[in-house]
Design a protein around this motif. Structure first.
Motif, PDB file in Angstrom:
ATOM      1  N   LYS A 189       0.815  -1.214   0.000  1.00 50.87           N
ATOM      2  CA  LYS A 189       0.000   0.000   0.000  1.00 50.87           C
ATOM      3  C   LYS A 189       0.852   1.269   0.000  1.00 50.87           C
ATOM      4  CE  LYS A 189      -4.075  -2.015   2.219  1.00 50.87           C
ATOM      5  NZ  LYS A 189      -5.037  -1.937   3.356  1.00 50.87           N
ATOM      6  N   TYR A 201      -0.618  11.108 -10.481  1.00 46.94           N
ATOM      7  CA  TYR A 201      -1.811  11.923 -10.269  1.00 46.94           C
ATOM      8  C   TYR A 201      -1.473  13.382  -9.951  1.00 46.94           C
ATOM      9  CZ  TYR A 201      -4.659   7.720 -10.417  1.00 46.94           C
ATOM     10  OH  TYR A 201      -5.282   6.566 -10.831  1.00 46.94           O
ATOM     11  N   THR A 266      -5.323   3.785 -12.590  1.00 46.27           N
ATOM     12  CA  THR A 266      -6.508   3.587 -11.760  1.00 46.27           C
ATOM     13  C   THR A 266      -6.606   2.137 -11.304  1.00 46.27           C
ATOM     14  OG1 THR A 266      -7.660   5.351 -12.968  1.00 46.27           O
ATOM     15  CG2 THR A 266      -9.023   3.822 -11.702  1.00 46.27           C
ATOM     16  N   VAL A 267      -6.392   1.226 -12.248  1.00 46.93           N
ATOM     17  CA  VAL A 267      -6.400  -0.199 -11.903  1.00 46.93           C
ATOM     18  C   VAL A 267      -5.236  -0.524 -10.970  1.00 46.93           C
ATOM     19  CG1 VAL A 267      -6.203  -2.536 -12.844  1.00 46.93           C
ATOM     20  CG2 VAL A 267      -7.604  -0.834 -14.021  1.00 46.93           C
ATOM     21  N   MET A 269      -3.770   1.444  -8.745  1.00 47.69           N
ATOM     22  CA  MET A 269      -4.080   1.900  -7.395  1.00 47.69           C
ATOM     23  C   MET A 269      -5.111   0.987  -6.731  1.00 47.69           C
ATOM     24  SD  MET A 269      -2.392   4.759  -6.573  1.00 47.69           S
ATOM     25  CE  MET A 269      -3.434   5.600  -5.394  1.00 47.69           C
ATOM     26  N   TYR A 270      -6.115   0.592  -7.477  1.00 48.94           N
ATOM     27  CA  TYR A 270      -7.148  -0.285  -6.911  1.00 48.94           C
ATOM     28  C   TYR A 270      -6.546  -1.624  -6.519  1.00 48.94           C
ATOM     29  CZ  TYR A 270     -11.434  -3.009  -6.509  1.00 48.94           C
ATOM     30  OH  TYR A 270     -12.446  -3.828  -6.042  1.00 48.94           O
ATOM     31  N   ARG A 271      -5.667  -2.146  -7.359  1.00 51.65           N
ATOM     32  CA  ARG A 271      -5.046  -3.438  -7.055  1.00 51.65           C
ATOM     33  C   ARG A 271      -4.196  -3.367  -5.799  1.00 51.65           C
ATOM     34  NH1 ARG A 271       0.396  -5.242  -8.678  1.00 51.65           N
ATOM     35  NH2 ARG A 271       0.542  -7.438  -8.151  1.00 51.65           N
ATOM     36  N   LEU A 273      -4.483  -1.279  -3.262  1.00 44.54           N
ATOM     37  CA  LEU A 273      -5.237  -0.985  -2.059  1.00 44.54           C
ATOM     38  C   LEU A 273      -6.291  -2.039  -1.732  1.00 44.54           C
ATOM     39  CD1 LEU A 273      -5.782   2.851  -2.557  1.00 44.54           C
ATOM     40  CD2 LEU A 273      -4.094   1.722  -1.085  1.00 44.54           C
ATOM     41  N   MET A 274      -6.904  -2.610  -2.773  1.00 46.74           N
ATOM     42  CA  MET A 274      -8.028  -3.518  -2.562  1.00 46.74           C
ATOM     43  C   MET A 274      -7.684  -4.983  -2.801  1.00 46.74           C
ATOM     44  SD  MET A 274     -10.158  -1.260  -1.623  1.00 46.74           S
ATOM     45  CE  MET A 274     -11.599  -2.306  -1.452  1.00 46.74           C
ATOM     46  N   VAL A 277      -7.823  -8.149  -9.024  1.00 38.57           N
ATOM     47  CA  VAL A 277      -8.374  -7.446 -10.181  1.00 38.57           C
ATOM     48  C   VAL A 277      -8.478  -8.452 -11.320  1.00 38.57           C
ATOM     49  CG1 VAL A 277      -8.029  -5.566 -11.826  1.00 38.57           C
ATOM     50  CG2 VAL A 277      -7.374  -5.256  -9.454  1.00 38.57           C
TER      51      VAL A 277
END
Length: 403
Positions: A189, A201, A266-267, A269-271, A273-274, A277
């Motif tokens: 993270k 960003y 975007t993907v 960051m999502y991967r 943190l979450m 994917v």
């Protein structure tokens, strides 16, 4: 910001089974075309700026740096990504080579973002403060900025990856149960937040604000240009129009970069943190990012006439150096030529005033000779061109002296 192969964002396993022969052939053909377009296009950009005197500017130093970055990506990263994709995400080379490959991918993407960031700042000063631009953007500062771009790119790629600062305490790359090795980028993270926010960003927000202000001022200047009348005022605003065209071209390049890379980050960051994917989505956004490296040279040719002319001369193997007579004149030489032409036309107009009715007799005589069988069309064209020049000179003279 981690532009790595699609497998670099895989979950814990590789794809479900190998590809068929026709799938491998189709994927291999498409990716080979992409590699060729990327390499050839960016080589053309570098050669165009190198051999064309009109393209040698401080702004184009960043464009060459961006093209060099895309060229390295097409030579050192995309071929390995294509091989990895065709082999169903099985890495056939050593672990050390895998880490170098991932580090290069991260470094080149970072360099692309920072080059575009510097380009936006360059355009900002060129439009916002054109009189201060030569004192703010100097060759020394451009050289320092380019060195910083590559130093920062190295520090966010090779350093954390080879020190395992991006992992969750696991091995960067491991062997699968069947004894074959995968090549992926492990992320935690902290690495995702620092890398994604600070190197993508945040520069993206600054670039958007910068270009918004540029276009706002450019629109106001365009209105003033449209309201300008007379020959000399229009001539004086030609450099401003040229700056606007360069800004539009570079804004299109940045827009293409956003379209190609924003989905990936975007993907990414999502991967980080979450977690999990969809693998198909990862593959699509990854190769969409690679397409951007082939897109920039095409945008230059489509939107910038100087680049388009340089491409044509390179393809025709014609010299574009300073010794060729066809090299375009500089602004000062062009203005000098225009002044000389205006003086010649004024002299013609003065002669025209002293001729009184001789002009009409000249046209009448030319028309009568045209009607005879011995008169040819080229002679008539010469007479008519001369009369048109005299008429234009008279109009220009009236405009200058208010008569």
């Amino acid at each position: 910001m981690i532009p790595v192969s699609p497998s670099s964002m895989n979950l814990t396993n590789v794809t479900d089974g190998p590809l068929s022969h026709w799938q491998k052939a189709l994927i291999g053909f498409v990716l080979t075309v992409l590699i060729l377009v990327t390499v050839c296009g960016n080589v053309m950009v570098c050669l165009a700026v190198c051999f064309n005197r009109r393209l040698r500017s401080l702004t184009n130093c960043f464009i060459v740096s961006l093209a060099f970055t895309d060229l390295l990506l097409g030579l050192l990263v995309v071929p390995f990504s294509a091989t990895y994709e065709i082999s169903s995400h099985i890495w056939p080379w050593s672990l050390t080579m895998c880490n170098i490959y991932i580090s290069l991918d991260v470094m080149l993407c970072t360099a692309s973002i920072l080059n575009l960031f510097m380009i936006s700042l360059d355009r900002y000063y060129a439009i916002i403060a054109p009189l201060r631009y030569p004192t703010v953007v100097t060759p020394l500062r451009v050289a320092v900025a380019m060195v910083l771009i590559w130093v920062v790119s190295l520090m966010v790629s090779f350093l954390p990856i080879h020190l395992a600062l991006n992992t969750n305490g696991t091995i960067q790359n491991s062997f699968l149960s069947n004894g074959k090795q995968e090549c992926k980028l492990e992320v935690n993270k902290l690495y995702v937040l620092v890398d994604g926010l600070l190197t993508f960003y945040l520069p993206l927000v600054v670039m958007c604000i910068t270009y918004f202000r540029i276009f706002k001022i450019a629109r106001e200047q365009a209105k003033r240009i449209n309201n300008t009348s007379g020959f000399r005022p229009v001539r004086n605003v030609l450099p401003t129009v040229k700056e606007h065209k360069a800004t539009v071209t570079l804004a299109a390049v940045m827009g293409a970069f956003i379209v190609c890379w924003f989905p990936y980050f975007t993907v990414f960051m999502y991967r980080g943190l979450m977690g999990a994917v969809c693998e198909t989505l990862l593959t699509i956004v990854m190769w969409l990012g690679y397409v951007n490296s082939a897109l920039n040279p095409i945008l230059y040719a489509a939107l910038n006439r100087d680049f388009r002319t340089a491409y044509q001369r390179l393809l025709k193997c014609r010299k574009v150096g300073p010794n060729i007579r066809e090299t375009s004149l500089t602004d000062e030489m062009r203005h000098k030529k225009l002044d000389q032409a205006m003086n010649m036309l004024e002299d013609k107009a003065l002669e025209l005033h002293t001729m009184n009715g001789k002009r009409c007799s000249l046209i009448q005589d030319g028309s009568e000779r045209f009607l005879t069988p011995a008169y040819d069309s080229s002679s008539f064209s010469t007479i008519m061109s001369y009369c048109q020049s005299l008429w234009l000179a008279q109009v220009l003279l009236r405009g200058r002296h208010g008569s």
